[in-house]
Write a protein that holds these residues in place. Structure first.
Motif, PDB file in Angstrom:
ATOM      1  N   ILE A  67       0.821  -1.142  -0.028  1.00 55.48           N
ATOM      2  CA  ILE A  67      -0.013   0.073   0.017  1.00 55.48           C
ATOM      3  C   ILE A  67       0.856   1.183  -0.093  1.00 55.48           C
ATOM      4  CG2 ILE A  67      -0.331  -0.566   2.422  1.00 55.48           C
ATOM      5  CD1 ILE A  67      -2.782   1.671   2.394  1.00 55.48           C
ATOM      6  N   GLU A  68       0.475   2.325  -0.762  1.00 49.47           N
ATOM      7  CA  GLU A  68       1.138   3.394  -1.039  1.00 49.47           C
ATOM      8  C   GLU A  68       0.379   4.557  -1.010  1.00 49.47           C
ATOM      9  OE1 GLU A  68       4.288   3.549  -0.210  1.00 49.47           O
ATOM     10  OE2 GLU A  68       5.300   1.771  -0.812  1.00 49.47           O
ATOM     11  N   SER A  69       0.547   5.507  -0.208  1.00 49.49           N
ATOM     12  CA  SER A  69      -0.351   6.928  -0.262  1.00 49.49           C
ATOM     13  C   SER A  69       0.831   7.925  -0.157  1.00 49.49           C
ATOM     14  CB  SER A  69      -1.223   6.976   0.632  1.00 49.49           C
ATOM     15  OG  SER A  69      -0.785   6.958   1.912  1.00 49.49           O
ATOM     16  N   TYR A  70       0.417   9.126  -0.363  1.00 51.67           N
ATOM     17  CA  TYR A  70       1.369  10.298  -0.001  1.00 51.67           C
ATOM     18  C   TYR A  70       1.203  10.845   1.272  1.00 51.67           C
ATOM     19  CZ  TYR A  70       1.468  10.474  -5.101  1.00 51.67           C
ATOM     20  OH  TYR A  70       1.682  10.189  -6.388  1.00 51.67           O
ATOM     21  N   PRO A  71       2.326  11.314   2.113  1.00 55.19           N
ATOM     22  CA  PRO A  71       2.442  11.877   3.297  1.00 55.19           C
ATOM     23  C   PRO A  71       1.309  12.812   3.184  1.00 55.19           C
ATOM     24  CG  PRO A  71       4.662  11.923   2.519  1.00 55.19           C
ATOM     25  CD  PRO A  71       3.604  11.653   1.277  1.00 55.19           C
ATOM     26  N   ARG A  72       0.501  13.018   4.315  1.00 56.61           N
ATOM     27  CA  ARG A  72      -0.564  13.949   4.456  1.00 56.61           C
ATOM     28  C   ARG A  72       0.115  15.428   4.677  1.00 56.61           C
ATOM     29  NH1 ARG A  72      -1.889   9.826   7.228  1.00 56.61           N
ATOM     30  NH2 ARG A  72      -3.683   8.579   6.575  1.00 56.61           N
ATOM     31  N   ASN A 109       7.199  12.430  -2.476  1.00 57.91           N
ATOM     32  CA  ASN A 109       6.180  13.003  -2.050  1.00 57.91           C
ATOM     33  C   ASN A 109       5.136  13.781  -3.321  1.00 57.91           C
ATOM     34  OD1 ASN A 109       7.546  15.319  -2.798  1.00 57.91           O
ATOM     35  ND2 ASN A 109       7.554  16.284  -0.726  1.00 57.91           N
TER      36      ASN A 109
END
Ligand code: GTP
Ligand code: MG
Lengths: 119, 210
Positions: A67-72, A109
């Motif tokens: 799972i990969e998402s961007y830092p908030r 990012n």
């Protein structure tokens, strides 16, 4: 050659579900071998729940998920920062798939680059 | 002494009674146990204090280990903390990885099973902490889901967080990349192995969790 199903899941679909239902849905789909791209991703508590539930599913032929998402954004920032920056802490585009089929090649990012392979 | 400061003093004492409990989090192999052992060695005189086992093979820690009442002193201020060394967080665990390290199949599957239970324990601990030290391996890419999730959980709970870039003794380490990835949180580069920057680390601890 076998095919891979890619699902682009809208925020509208996920936001109708409760946290547990959402996490269950994601794991069930990933276990079928799907790659999912979530428009808005999960909140931090849901992410923790996803990790936890994934662990209970791991067995000899399922190793978990990638799972990969961007830092908030800087939701931990100053009071005024939070006040004026509406999307601080908001959820981000997220990609999830079976660990044995989805591999993160590069990530920073502003870009997530992944390799999807057939089993 | 004014009424207000008397009041503050009273409540201060009341709340200081319970030690703050700080979790050491991070991906497998980041050096959490190496750091926890060093903290214990630096601040516990008690020789019998158990230390956690360290290994280059991932998921060495599979049960959280709590070290009680560590009195950490920095620049004249003293804080008393409980430190919890947690199992490395992961979204995937493949027993073949352990076999590649030379373990037998049975042992690898057992380690994998225990590792999944360890991760669950780490996640559960998030509910019972007063702060987190998030340890990352400075030779690795910091943009991982595990890091994003731990940081997000601390932010959502409004709990203090200290980001540690570990292994700066290695020439290929890039602690600045970690700082750039999460600029909104206090950060420090250390080597838990050789002790580089530990003074500054304790200063940061006193500041963040004191
Ligand atoms: N070069 C270098 N190696 C380190 C440092 N800290 C830890 N290591 C090494 O990294 C490996 C993992 O260390 P551990 O302390 O077991 O890591 P951990 O985060 O507790 O790992 P898990 O318990 O498996 O999650 C070991 O081989 C350590 O010797 C450091 O500062 N520099
Ligand atoms: Mg450990």
């Amino acid at each position: 050659m076998s095919d891979i199903q890619l699902d682009l899941v809208s925020d509208a679909k996920l936001s109708r579900m409760g946290s547990t239902e959402k996490v269950r849905y994601i794991i069930d789909e990933v276990r079928k071998g799907k790659i999912m791209v979530l428009e808005k991703g999960l909140d931090p508590m849901e992410e923790a729940k996803l990790i936890e539930m994934t662990m209970t599913e791991i067995e000899e032929d399922f190793f978990g998920l990638e799972i990969e998402s961007y830092p908030r954004d800087d939701s931990g920032g100053t009071f005024f920062g939070k006040l004026f920056k509406k999307d601080a802490g908001q959820q981000k585009l997220t990609v999830i798939g079976p660990a044995n089929q989805l591999k993160t090649l590069r990530k920073d990012n502003s870009l997530i680059s992944t390799l999807v392979s057939t089993k | 002494m004014g009424v207000i400061s008397q009041f503050r003093n009273f409540f201060g004492k009341l709340f200081k009674k319970k030690n703050a409990c700080i979790g050491i989090y991070g991906p497998p192999n980041a050096g959490k146990t190496t750091l926890a052992n060093r903290i214990v060695k630096d601040w516990k005189d008690d020789e019998s204090e158990p230390v956690g086992s360290v290994s280059h093979i991932a998921h060495e820690t599979r049960k959280a280990q709590r070290h009680h009442k560590l009195e950490i002193e920095s620049k004249g201020s003293k804080i008393c903390l409980d430190i919890v060394d947690t199992p490395g967080l992961a979204t995937k665990i493949d027993f073949h990885d352990f076999m590649k390290e030379g373990m037998g199949e049975k042992e690898s599957k057992q380690r994998s099973k225990e590792a999944t239970e360890g991760v669950i324990e780490s996640v559960k601990w998030l509910d019972d902490l007063d702060g987190v030290i998030l340890v990352m391996d400075a030779t690795e890419n910091p943009y991982t889901q595990v890091n994003v999730t731990v940081i997000g959980n601390m932010e959502a709970r409004k709990l203090p967080l200290l980001i540690v870039a570990n292994k700066i003794d290695l020439p290929e380490s890039d602690p600045e990349a970690i700082k750039e990835a999460f600029p909104q949180h206090p950060f420090i580069g250390i080597s838990a192995l050789d002790g580089t920057n530990m003074e500054t680390f304790y200063e940061a601890i006193a500041k963040q969790f004191g």
